[in-house]
Design a protein around this motif. Structure first.
Motif, mmCIF file in Angstrom:
data_model
loop_
_atom_site.group_PDB
_atom_site.id
_atom_site.type_symbol
_atom_site.label_atom_id
_atom_site.label_comp_id
_atom_site.label_asym_id
_atom_site.label_seq_id
_atom_site.Cartn_x
_atom_site.Cartn_y
_atom_site.Cartn_z
ATOM 1 N N GLY A 361 -41.839 12.981 37.165
ATOM 2 C CA GLY A 361 -40.449 12.803 36.768
ATOM 3 C C GLY A 361 -40.000 11.369 36.615
ATOM 4 N N LYS A 362 -40.928 10.412 36.687
ATOM 5 C CA LYS A 362 -40.577 9.005 36.556
ATOM 6 C C LYS A 362 -41.399 8.353 35.455
ATOM 7 N N LEU A 363 -40.727 7.540 34.653
ATOM 8 C CA LEU A 363 -41.440 6.791 33.627
ATOM 9 C C LEU A 363 -42.265 5.692 34.291
ATOM 10 N N LEU A 364 -43.476 5.466 33.824
ATOM 11 C CA LEU A 364 -44.347 4.474 34.433
ATOM 12 C C LEU A 364 -43.920 3.052 34.090
ATOM 13 N N GLN A 365 -43.336 2.860 32.922
ATOM 14 C CA GLN A 365 -42.867 1.538 32.504
ATOM 15 C C GLN A 365 -41.503 1.681 31.849
ATOM 16 N N PRO A 366 -40.568 0.760 32.119
ATOM 17 C CA PRO A 366 -39.263 0.824 31.434
ATOM 18 C C PRO A 366 -39.420 0.544 29.953
ATOM 19 N N ILE A 367 -38.439 0.970 29.200
ATOM 20 C CA ILE A 367 -38.445 0.774 27.746
ATOM 21 C C ILE A 367 -37.464 -0.335 27.403
ATOM 22 N N ALA A 368 -37.910 -1.312 26.670
ATOM 23 C CA ALA A 368 -37.041 -2.420 26.277
ATOM 24 C C ALA A 368 -36.148 -2.012 25.112
ATOM 25 N N ALA A 369 -34.992 -2.643 25.035
ATOM 26 C CA ALA A 369 -34.121 -2.442 23.872
ATOM 27 C C ALA A 369 -34.779 -3.041 22.650
ATOM 28 N N ALA A 370 -34.431 -2.529 21.493
ATOM 29 C CA ALA A 370 -35.014 -3.006 20.239
ATOM 30 C C ALA A 370 -34.638 -4.461 19.991
ATOM 31 N N ASP A 371 -35.605 -5.246 19.583
ATOM 32 C CA ASP A 371 -35.344 -6.644 19.247
ATOM 33 C C ASP A 371 -34.440 -6.746 18.023
ATOM 34 N N GLY A 372 -33.492 -7.659 18.078
ATOM 35 C CA GLY A 372 -32.666 -7.944 16.909
ATOM 36 C C GLY A 372 -31.607 -6.912 16.599
ATOM 37 N N VAL A 373 -31.398 -5.944 17.490
ATOM 38 C CA VAL A 373 -30.386 -4.906 17.265
ATOM 39 C C VAL A 373 -29.225 -5.157 18.231
ATOM 40 N N THR A 374 -28.059 -5.427 17.686
ATOM 41 C CA THR A 374 -26.884 -5.722 18.498
ATOM 42 C C THR A 374 -26.015 -4.484 18.626
ATOM 43 N N PRO A 375 -25.803 -3.976 19.839
ATOM 44 C CA PRO A 375 -24.937 -2.803 20.001
ATOM 45 C C PRO A 375 -23.522 -3.107 19.524
ATOM 46 N N PRO A 376 -22.896 -2.167 18.821
ATOM 47 C CA PRO A 376 -21.553 -2.406 18.258
ATOM 48 C C PRO A 376 -20.466 -2.305 19.329
ATOM 49 N N ARG A 377 -19.630 -3.327 19.412
ATOM 50 C CA ARG A 377 -18.565 -3.367 20.402
ATOM 51 C C ARG A 377 -17.221 -3.621 19.734
ATOM 52 N N ASP A 378 -16.186 -3.700 20.560
ATOM 53 C CA ASP A 378 -14.831 -4.037 20.106
ATOM 54 C C ASP A 378 -14.356 -3.083 19.014
ATOM 55 N N THR A 379 -14.422 -1.788 19.294
ATOM 56 C CA THR A 379 -14.045 -0.796 18.290
ATOM 57 C C THR A 379 -12.710 -0.115 18.584
ATOM 58 N N LEU A 380 -12.044 -0.473 19.698
ATOM 59 C CA LEU A 380 -10.700 0.051 19.957
ATOM 60 C C LEU A 380 -9.690 -0.978 19.457
ATOM 61 N N ARG A 381 -9.236 -0.777 18.235
ATOM 62 C CA ARG A 381 -8.338 -1.750 17.601
ATOM 63 C C ARG A 381 -6.890 -1.365 17.878
ATOM 64 N N LEU A 382 -6.515 -1.522 19.140
ATOM 65 C CA LEU A 382 -5.192 -1.089 19.588
ATOM 66 C C LEU A 382 -4.570 -2.151 20.475
ATOM 67 N N ALA A 383 -3.250 -2.303 20.338
ATOM 68 C CA ALA A 383 -2.490 -3.167 21.233
ATOM 69 C C ALA A 383 -2.119 -2.393 22.487
ATOM 70 N N PRO A 384 -1.820 -3.107 23.585
ATOM 71 C CA PRO A 384 -1.393 -2.410 24.805
ATOM 72 C C PRO A 384 -0.166 -1.538 24.557
ATOM 73 N N LEU A 385 -0.053 -0.476 25.346
ATOM 74 C CA LEU A 385 0.993 0.532 25.173
ATOM 75 C C LEU A 385 1.961 0.490 26.341
ATOM 76 N N ILE A 386 3.138 1.071 26.140
ATOM 77 C CA ILE A 386 4.125 1.199 27.210
ATOM 78 C C ILE A 386 4.452 2.672 27.396
ATOM 79 N N ALA A 387 5.110 2.976 28.501
ATOM 80 C CA ALA A 387 5.401 4.373 28.820
ATOM 81 C C ALA A 387 6.213 5.044 27.719
ATOM 82 N N ASP A 388 7.119 4.293 27.080
ATOM 83 C CA ASP A 388 7.956 4.883 26.046
ATOM 84 C C ASP A 388 7.143 5.371 24.852
#
Length: 602
Positions: A361-388
């Motif tokens: 049940g255990k992998l013998l060696q960890p798997i590295a992330a792909a070289d040159g592939v940048t995970p996509p971030r900053d996808t919540l294009r929203l300003a802070p909200l208020i209760a109203d």
């Protein structure tokens, strides 16, 4: 001569006894997916390929030998339909978990990433998984968004986008065709999408939820060839008889006993029965497993281990058009799983491409992330909200009454109507009701937040917020208290997405998912613990009532392609008529605050 051709030449020589095997597996019992037999045999491997399956003890010449006494040897398991994003893990972390469990190939529909990032999301899925020891076949998402006109995701796919994705060798077909209405009523968009799949000669996956009779036949006539959206045993049998490949899924285990009972009434178990996980959250994936957990459930419900293993191996390879997988046979890829017992399947060892990669049940060696592939971030294009921002209003009425349409139920929703009081411009939430709130988060339009009354979820004691919400993955918040709803939503905006619980003015639990608002940076064990904790604490906010009003239902409550009412970023929608519906049936101003809230609902 290419390396593949050279490897095959050596395999032929090794099978004839002219050169030794690279690896010889001895003393095991082979689970034969063709005949259903359990038989003694040894397996000789050259490079990535099985070169020979021969009588036990008849060969000894190998560079390396592994003795496997008193165990069972099976082909690697295959998942015929999965949204890897449901694990909230990047591909390499997901692969580490399922490989150790014996799953060596998956058909990934990156539908969730595509609805946030468009074609770039599918490209990320391909690039981030290409190097993995897990065989990842990618499907081209067909439903971006799943219900055009009723919701807006981060992109729109039609024929041109499908042709682009289907031209990539890693893409092996069209992902589940969720816009059933568009297929059945001949929308130009869906005709383009399905035709692109037909022209490519690749697979076309189905999503035939609720289809029966003439509608089901019409759906097949369009070119769809599989379905995992099984709702009952009768539904499964009708679809199998219609000619669809069944993908029995593990994400709805309450259906399995009846489906197994129905399958056992058939004269034989078709090669068009496969298995899939569809969606598995991270804690369940680690604790119980993916495909392996489903196979064990099917065994518990009365199917034989040889049959369920065939669903996940030979049948899956036929479905996915992978003639190099699914059998322990010469010429096939040496992806193999070792089981101690067939009563309960647990992977003792896993081989991928002729190399042992996991033990106990255990992998013998960890798997590295792909070289040159940048995970996509900053996808919540929203300003802070208020209760109203979380107040339900009826036009410009300050004081008055109104009769409103609302959503009733959790998984299978229905329309309801209720009379409400309006005070100081805000609808007073009736007893037994809560609110559902949705805001577009992809930056493609600046429409106001949408909000509706929700019946059948009880009176939520706080708020639940998620940016992982099928299928457009907009920001969704459920609750009764506007302040708690704003706190939960702002936590996700600040962290780049994920899930959050708020109660009594503070955050109760939070899991950050900054990659596309749905994947986490945390190590799998830490993510699983955090997710499990959030699920557990959600019971402080909501009273869960299985099988439909459950934590998982939060992610699907805005699924507008399904029948009945759902709230999306465009408004209150009807999945049956494909219309956006005005929630206000009638309203009336009063000159002063209304005394006594009405309770006339149905």
């Amino acid at each position: 001569m290419s390396s593949d051709a050279e490897n095959r030449r050596r395999a032929i020589q090794a099978a004839r006894g002219e050169v030794p095997f690279d690896l010889l597996l001895t003393d095991a019992r082979i689970v034969d997916m063709v005949t259903g037999e359990i038989r003694d045999a040894d397996v000789g491997i050259v490079g990535e390929m099985i070169a020979s399956v021969h009588p036990r003890g008849s060969r000894h010449d190998a560079l390396e030998r592994h003795s496997l006494p008193d165990v069972y040897l099976s082909p690697g398991l295959m998942d015929t339909h999965v949204h890897l994003e449901s694990s909230h893990l990047p591909p390499e972390r997901y692969a580490e978990i399922v490989l150790a469990q014996g799953t060596t190939a998956v058909f990934w529909d990156p539908h969730e990433l595509a609805n946030v990032l468009g074609v770039a999301g599918v490209r990320y899925a391909v690039d981030a998984s290409r190097h993995l020891p897990l065989q990842v076949m990618v499907a081209a998402p067909s439903s971006v968004p799943s219900t055009p006109g009723l919701e807006m995701s981060g992109a729109d796919f039609a024929g041109a986008e499908m042709e682009t994705m289907l031209s990539w060798p890693e893409v092996r077909g069209v992902a589940e065709v969720m816009d059933m209405h568009g297929v059945l009523h001949g929308s130009c968009r869906m005709q383009e999408i399905v035709q692109a799949g037909l022209n490519s000669g690749k697979l076309i996956e189905g999503h035939a939820r609720g289809l029966s009779g003439a509608a089901l036949q019409a759906y097949l006539a369009a070119g769809v060839t599989s379905d995992h959206e099984l709702t009952s045993a009768d539904d499964a049998l009708e679809k199998l008889r219609a000619g669809l490949t069944l993908e029995i899924r593990g994400s709805h285990p309450y259906l399995l006993p009846d489906i197994v009972k129905a399958l056992k009434t058939l004269p034989h178990l078709s090669s068009q029965i496969t298995v899939c996980t569809d969606d598995v959250p991270p804690d369940m994936l680690l604790e119980k497993g993916g495909i392996i957990a489903l196979l064990n459930l099917l065994i518990e419900h009365g199917l034989s281990a040889t049959d369920v293993l065939r669903f996940a191996t030979l049948n899956a390879s036929i479905r996915l058009q992978r003639n190099d997988l699914g059998l322990i046979a010469a010429g096939r890829r040496a992806d193999l799983v070792v089981f101690d017992s067939l009563d309960k399947l647990e992977a003792r060892a896993v081989y991928v491409a002729g190399k042992q990669i996991a033990r106990d049940g255990k992998l013998l060696q960890p798997i590295a992330a792909a070289d040159g592939v940048t995970p996509p971030r900053d996808t919540l294009r929203l300003a802070p909200l208020i209760a109203d921002d979380f107040a339900l209003r009826v036009g410009d009425i300050e004081h008055g009454v109104a009769r409103l349409r609302h959503i009733r139920g959790a998984r299978f929703t229905q329309w309801g109507e209720i009379d409400v009081e309006i005070r100081d411009g805000k609808v007073q939430i009736p007893a037994g009701f809560s609110l559902i709130w949705v805001k577009h988060r992809h930056g493609r339009h600046q429409a106001k937040p949408q909000i509706a009354l929700l019946e059948g979820w009880g009176e939520l004691r706080g708020a639940i917020a998620t940016s992982y919400s099928h299928d457009s993955h907009n920001l969704v918040v459920l609750g009764r208290d506007a302040n708690d709803m704003a706190i939960a939503a702002n936590q996700l905006i600040a962290s780049g997405g994920g899930m959050a619980l708020a109660q009594n003015g503070s955050i109760l639990a939070h899991v950050a998912m900054p990659i596309a608002g749905m994947l986490s940076d945390q190590p799998p064990a830490e993510l699983a613990a955090a997710f499990s904790n959030l699920r557990s604490l959600s019971a402080k906010v909501a009273d869960w009532e299985p099988p439909y009003r459950v934590f998982k239902a939060i992610e699907g409550t805005c699924l507008a392609c399904n029948a009945g009412p759902h709230l999306t970023d465009l408004g209150l929608t009807d999945g049956t008529t494909r219309q956006i519906v005005d929630p206000v049936i009638s309203s009336q101003h009063t000159t002063q605050q209304y005394q006594g809230a009405p309770h006339n609902g149905r």
